[in-house]
Design a protein around this motif. Structure first.
Motif, PDB file in Angstrom:
ATOM      1  N   TYR A 173      44.764  28.402  39.228  1.00  9.47           N
ATOM      2  CA  TYR A 173      44.874  28.695  37.810  1.00  9.47           C
ATOM      3  C   TYR A 173      43.503  28.862  37.295  1.00  9.47           C
ATOM      4  N   SER A 174      42.689  27.682  37.538  1.00  9.39           N
ATOM      5  CA  SER A 174      41.387  27.703  36.904  1.00  9.39           C
ATOM      6  C   SER A 174      40.454  28.605  37.281  1.00  9.39           C
ATOM      7  N   ALA A 175      40.606  29.201  38.562  1.00 18.59           N
ATOM      8  CA  ALA A 175      39.801  30.308  38.794  1.00 18.59           C
ATOM      9  C   ALA A 175      40.267  31.702  38.600  1.00 18.59           C
ATOM     10  N   ASN A 176      41.334  31.804  38.288  1.00 20.53           N
ATOM     11  CA  ASN A 176      41.958  33.056  37.818  1.00 20.53           C
ATOM     12  C   ASN A 176      42.078  33.273  36.540  1.00 20.53           C
ATOM     13  N   ASN A 177      42.180  32.308  35.844  1.00 27.52           N
ATOM     14  CA  ASN A 177      42.348  32.660  34.305  1.00 27.52           C
ATOM     15  C   ASN A 177      41.126  33.149  33.800  1.00 27.52           C
ATOM     16  N   GLY A 178      41.058  34.262  33.289  1.00 25.29           N
ATOM     17  CA  GLY A 178      40.050  35.048  32.682  1.00 25.29           C
ATOM     18  C   GLY A 178      38.959  35.712  33.729  1.00 25.29           C
ATOM     19  N   TYR A 179      39.411  35.589  35.112  1.00 29.41           N
ATOM     20  CA  TYR A 179      38.670  36.158  36.221  1.00 29.41           C
ATOM     21  C   TYR A 179      38.144  37.539  35.832  1.00 29.41           C
ATOM     22  N   LYS A 180      36.935  37.813  35.776  1.00 29.09           N
ATOM     23  CA  LYS A 180      36.307  39.026  35.578  1.00 29.09           C
ATOM     24  C   LYS A 180      36.892  39.679  34.352  1.00 29.09           C
ATOM     25  N   GLY A 181      37.108  38.908  33.472  1.00 28.28           N
ATOM     26  CA  GLY A 181      37.621  39.246  32.095  1.00 28.28           C
ATOM     27  C   GLY A 181      39.089  39.634  31.941  1.00 28.28           C
TER      28      GLY A 181
END
Lengths: 409, 409, 409
Positions: free
Chosen positions: B139-147
């Motif tokens: 979750y932490s890494a994917n949330n907002g990944y690359k905007g």
């Protein structure tokens, strides 16, 4: 799930009018020989207001019985600007109270945003309940005093309440986290104002209520400014004492309140070398009464506040220093204000009432309080002078009325 | 009308503390011989948080039986910042879910704002349900990944859900309109970034759940940037696979997730003439377990993510190009992070629980994830370094705890 | 308390598409011999919309019987942007209606934010109820005309409604406070626009409804701009007349509306010395019908508006003066627009309906209305030309459709 939720609220609307009078006390000087005194200027505003009798609100609350005398509860209560259809400044927000609690024989632990202990006396022992034009000057002077944002409510708080079965004794304590970032090592802390501890509130209130008597004292401290590298911490320390006694045909109210702004900094006078006293304060008192008249209630109060301006080195006024060398004679007198309010509430039912209130504030020596004090709604409603006028004019009197209806659900 | 509405919600508050440690890995150079290494700096924050166990919320929902197995439903669910009395960032908004549905033997068609299919696996197969300090690193890494603003939820969506009677098979697809303006002829399109297709999401999820087993796979694509005239389109393409199996005394969880940022532009290296690979990505996995203990539940998880930084010509980092001619040796290692979380939930009733969770993240090679990931609440809560320090420091570890109460209604 | 509150609402979502066509009518001139005519440009947008059939909303209301034919009531109703999960622009706000009332044999007195009398005819006699792409052009042209923010609703209002037992006659009057500051003496008033009276609305509506017939007329005045020192006051004065008759197989609708912008200033033509006429206006009419077809309803309407641009000295266009000396031949023709809309509603139940609507607007002589008019939702949804294009292009036609579901609760 629905059966566990109670929806409740107040919709209170009034035709209200506020009027503030100020006068120009400046005169031509050698530097400005052509100064034209503008005399007296009155600003007034009339419109539809809210919360003249009770604060408009919409809330959701519920309690779950956990057995063994234990219960869990929640309370979400939002303010309403029902005169304009807004719900708070930026949409419905549970800014009045949003808490989750666990209660039992030990009392109640409550987490979230809630009223501060020090505020309770100001509202409980004001015949006008700090709503509308009749609001006590204690409220008007203390709300936001020295930048105190935790005057009436505090976010991020942990509260504890004594259980209700203590023979009339009641009490509560509250701690509100400042939620500022802490840096280790400390010298990594940015050199900025309010970077640590600002926003913290700690306080308590203890009282005794039985039959006709209710008396309570409270004490609290709110951190309003600090800077790690200066070692500076500015607090508003408050204590107050209030009481009411219901004689039947009349109920009397009284309160004394004092708030001091203590600044524990290391600033000393560069010439004299002494440490600044650093204790501006505001002291206030109120006496009031309510008289039931059939289905109605007459309410009356007289409140008074006096500021001690000793602002030599306070955070908010770093330049307003008392200067014993170059300007020893300039010593501003302490601003004072008095207020008289009287009103009548006519109950159409337990839930619906009509009301009317009138009030008048007299300001002296630079005090600038208005009838509507510093209520969120009132602030934007209060007539304001233009910048140039505000600089030239000294506030005198403020008068106002509310005529309205309050409906609860 | 009231009988058709169910009010529901969660009020979850916790005393929480987060601490992030970073160190200065720079040293004096010929250009800057006096560089002073500041060593290790720790930032920490303690306060009252919300949503440590379950996300705080207030909602209104209802279903109408239309006969013939058909039903119409609505669901309006808003997030709550109950620690501060706010309701979302700008007042109560049904940002968690706001949908109207028509369902029948054919399944369900749902319109509005809803969870994305790709997010479901991340939260369902995380023992901590992507809430609080225990939240999976996926979750932490994917949330907002690359905007990517459509990671967990998407607005303007049309969703379809399979009916529930397919022998354990379940599934959904979702399309979210980008709602950008289309120009005809195309060369009338303004030459701006994100003027077409940005905001679109398309995805699906299919699974099988029966008895103790639940397994599901999902795939989705979110358009995060584009420019009509450049012919550029940047997407985050995600797929993941998760499963849980309940052995009774213990329930095991596992998930694998991969998100690639594909940029279909026409930028080529001006010297070499080859097309950039354009596929930075983040891959993660999680294993976890929950163990019922009387009225309580022990929860534990270990999650890990690894970034592939191949950012030569991505939209967000146009200047961070790998340069095979002038700087062939500078190849940043792939950032990695691991997280361990353990917690205990004690149910006082079905609706009320006490809980405690602790977690620790270890960052390597430039990764900068913190225990609280990128949750809305946590973002502003996470200790931040000052700008100068942030530039000099490399994140190392992040630790935190939540101790709280969750009450549902 | 809960038993006294009714929760109600509408969740209406649609797949909607709007398309606007404009053309370049400029040509090479001596000053700009290389001008390149860009021809025709079409902008379009497709997505998930809300309020295509009925405005999405969430509300709380209740009534208390006070005895003797008296009652107290409250009504708090917020708009919903359920396609995006927002609730109004900045969180849930009771912007649609927020009132408290006292009613009895004398009628009803209502305080707060409410619909204006002049708006009622526009929505009641529009077969599409001023929702979705079928919305009458009378609404589109009047909403916000000359900066009128009190077109459909007014805050800070006091309203009075006739009791319902007048043999079919009904009526209401409304006064909305401007809530501007008044200065005494007047010359202390700041020399700024809109410093007094702007925001005031006064209006009334009277009608007769019995059996199949409903006819009503309304008149109102909204102060849209003023300046104390100029003695300037700009008002939008509106009157309209509408009627509907239900023949059974078909129900017919008709309305005529006129809004004039009266500016009582003292500006005269510096050369000619005559006073400017100062009466730009917009006039419109509508005819429509609804035809029940089984569980469905066919809706159709044709509406037309014509602007009188006589804007010589209006507040909003001080520089757009007709110049009888230097430019006597430039007289812009009066912009005109026509709209045809047709739709079908299929009721799945009393509470749930599917619907589809198509509409087309034809603009002439500079009118720039689009199918979705100026609805709050639609404004941000309407395709917009880039600044340069907008300057060069003349609006022509606008077409659109809504296909959706409406669920009430």
């Amino acid at each position: 799930a629905q059966s566990s939720v109670t929806i409740f609220g107040v919709v209170d609307a009034s035709i209200s009018s506020y009027s503030n009078k100020a006068e120009d006390r400046k005169y031509p000087t050698v530097a400005n020989p052509n100064y034209f005194n503008v005399g007296t200027v009155t600003t007034s505003r009339t419109g539809l207001g809210n919360s003249g009798y009770n604060a408009s609100r919409l809330g959701f609350r519920g309690t779950e019985d956990l057995g063994g005398g234990m219960a869990a509860s929640f309370w979400l209560e939002a303010g309403l600007g029902n005169d304009q259809g807004t719900a708070g400044k930026s949409g419905l927000a549970f800014n009045r109270r949003s808490t989750v609690s666990l209660s039992g024989p030990f009392g109640e632990v409550r987490l979230g945003r809630d009223y501060t202990p020090t505020y309770w006396n100001d509202t409980v022992f004001d015949p006008f309940g700090t709503s509308g034009v009749g609001t006590s000057l204690i409220y008007s002077a203390n709300n936001g005093y020295k930048g105190n944002t935790n005057y009436d409510r505090a976010s991020n708080s942990v509260g504890y309440f004594l259980p209700p079965n203590l023979g009339g004794f009641y009490g509560q304590v509250m701690y509100s986290f400042h939620e500022q970032v802490k840096y280790t090592p400390g010298n990594a802390t940015p050199d900025e104002l309010n970077n640590s501890r600002t926003g913290r509130y700690v306080g308590g209130r203890f009282g005794y209520a039985t039959g006709s008597l209710d008396v309570a004292a409270s004490i609290g401290s709110s951190t309003v400014g600090d800077n790690f590298h200066d070692g500076l911490t500015s607090k508003v320390n408050t204590w107050n004492l209030g009481a009411s006694y219901d004689f039947g045909p009349v109920k009397l109210f009284g309160e004394y309140s004092q708030a001091k702004n203590r600044v524990s900094d290391s600033i000393t006078d560069p010439l004299m070398g002494f440490r600044s006293p650093n204790e501006p304060s505001v002291k206030g008192w109120l006496v009031g009464a309510t008289v039931p008249v059939g289905a109605g209630l007459v309410r009356v109060s007289y409140s008074s506040v006096k500021y001690d301006l000793d602002e030599a080195t306070t955070l908010a006024n770093p330049g307003a220093a008392f200067d014993p060398i170059f300007n020893p004679y300039v010593s501003n007198p302490d601003p004072k204000a008095n207020k008289f309010a009287i009103g009548y509430v006519h109950n159409l039912s337990k839930r619906t009432a009509l009301y009317a209130t009138v009030a008048r504030v007299s300001n002296k020596d630079g005090a600038g309080l208005s009838v509507n004090g510093d209520l969120g709604f009132a602030q934007s409603y209060r007539p304001t002078f233009s910048t140039a006028q505000a600089a030239a004019l000294t506030p005198k009197t403020s008068t106002g009325y509310d005529i309205g209806i309050r409906h609860t659900f």
